[in-house]
Write an enzyme that holds these catalytic residues in place. Structure first.
Site, short mmCIF file in Angstrom:
data_model
loop_
_atom_site.label_atom_id
_atom_site.label_comp_id
_atom_site.label_asym_id
_atom_site.label_seq_id
_atom_site.Cartn_x
_atom_site.Cartn_y
_atom_site.Cartn_z
NE ARG A 167 -4.55 -1.22 0.17
CZ ARG A 167 -4.16 -3.02 -0.57
NH1 ARG A 167 -3.82 -3.05 -1.32
NH2 ARG A 167 -5.33 -3.12 -0.48
CB SER A 216 -9.65 -0.43 3.43
OG SER A 216 -10.41 -1.69 2.21
CD GLU A 298 -5.82 0.64 2.09
OE1 GLU A 298 -6.65 0.66 1.09
OE2 GLU A 298 -6.16 -0.72 2.45
#
Length: 305
Positions: A167, A216, A298
């Site tokens: 990520r 998310s 995130e």
């Protein structure tokens, strides 16, 4: 606009950013710049006073802009940066091309970038965040990217330059991604399209896709392996530890952790950025208290409170 370049594209001072993000919150940017084309972007960055911060913004699908806004020139690529070209087994997409469009166009050509189909963003963001799902990551198919540096030079970046991790990636300060090239595996177009239809149905069944969210909220806590890239088979999921901490459906002001999927932070209508970030921090605290796990955001949070 003293000291500011006069580009051919659109330069707007004091531009509210709320309507440009999926969560619909956030104060104004000092400037919003929508370049006409690559040359316009290069000359703008070259002429922009060096003390001015630059923030490249995609479609705002993974972003909380704080209520005080952003002391920066926000650069948002649009037409002229959203082309998709297929050459042999490679796909080159402009940074403003939507992930879903790239997945579909690749599938038409018998190339498998199906993992991008359900990711709600643009290619620039996918590279920047090393976006992924179904066990596939942008880094897995990445060949190279083109970016304009803060000094206005066009450069080619390799995977080594970007140092992909779970990520995240490393982009030179103030650089703006303009396109990326991928080398996906081959597949049968009909099967690839069928798989994407199936993925969308699964996503809509399990996620609050009709609500205002930013995907998310937190990374899966076990999202690190020896390579630094995650695989999605970990048992330890963010939604599970949030649910176990009793925070599924939790509310703060106009913000809520979705009752449908505990790892989705939603704006129920009148949320401020402070509500959303505050609820997220409350979730992190409760999860830490109940399981000893520190959740990592995130969603990117930027700007002034």
């Amino acid at each position: 606009m003293s000291g500011m370049p006069t580009p051919r594209g659109k330069l707007t001072p004091k531009r509210p950013l709320s309507e440009l993000t999926w969560l619909r919150v956030g104060g104004p940017a000092d400037y919003l710049f929508q370049p006409a084309d690559l040359e316009d972007l290069q000359s703008f960055l070259r002429e922009l006073p060096t003390d001015r911060e630059v923030f490249p913004m995609g479609v705002g699908s993974n972003l909380i802009v704080r209520d005080g806004g952003l002391r920066a020139a926000v650069i948002r690529l649009g037409r002229g940066f959203n082309g998709i070209e297929i050459d042999g087994g490679q796909v080159t997409a402009g940074a403003a091309a939507l992930d879903a469009h790239v997945a579909r166009k690749a599938a038409d050509a018998g190339l498998d970038l199906t993992f991008l189909r359900t990711i709600p963003g643009s290619i620039g963001g996918a590279v920047r965040m090393n976006a992924g799902c179904y066990g596939s990551y942008t880094a897995d198919y990445f060949v190279e990217a083109q970016a304009v540096t803060r000094a206005g030079e066009l450069v080619t970046l390799t995977a080594d330059d970007l140092k992909f991790q779970y990520r995240q990636s490393e982009l030179p300060q103030g650089a703006v991604l303009v396109s990326a090239t991928f080398a996906p595996p081959a597949g049968d177009p009909e099967q690839l399209h069928a798989r994407m239809i199936d993925q969308l149905a699964k996503r809509d069944a399990s996620q609050p896709t009709k609500d205002r969210s930013a995907g998310s909220t937190f990374r899966n806590p076990a999202g690190f392996s020896s390579t630094g890239l995650a695989d999605d088979v970990h048992d330890l999921k963010a939604w599970k530890v949030i649910q176990d901490a009793g925070m599924k459906g939790a509310i703060l002001g106009g913000a809520q952790m979705s009752p449908k999927h505990a790892n989705f932070l939603i704006n129920t209508g009148e949320a401020t950025a402070a509500d959303l970030e505050g609820l997220g921090e409350e979730v992190r605290k409760k999860v830490y208290d109940s399981s000893g796990i520190t959740l990592q955001w995130e969603i990117m949070r930027i700007g002034e409170k």
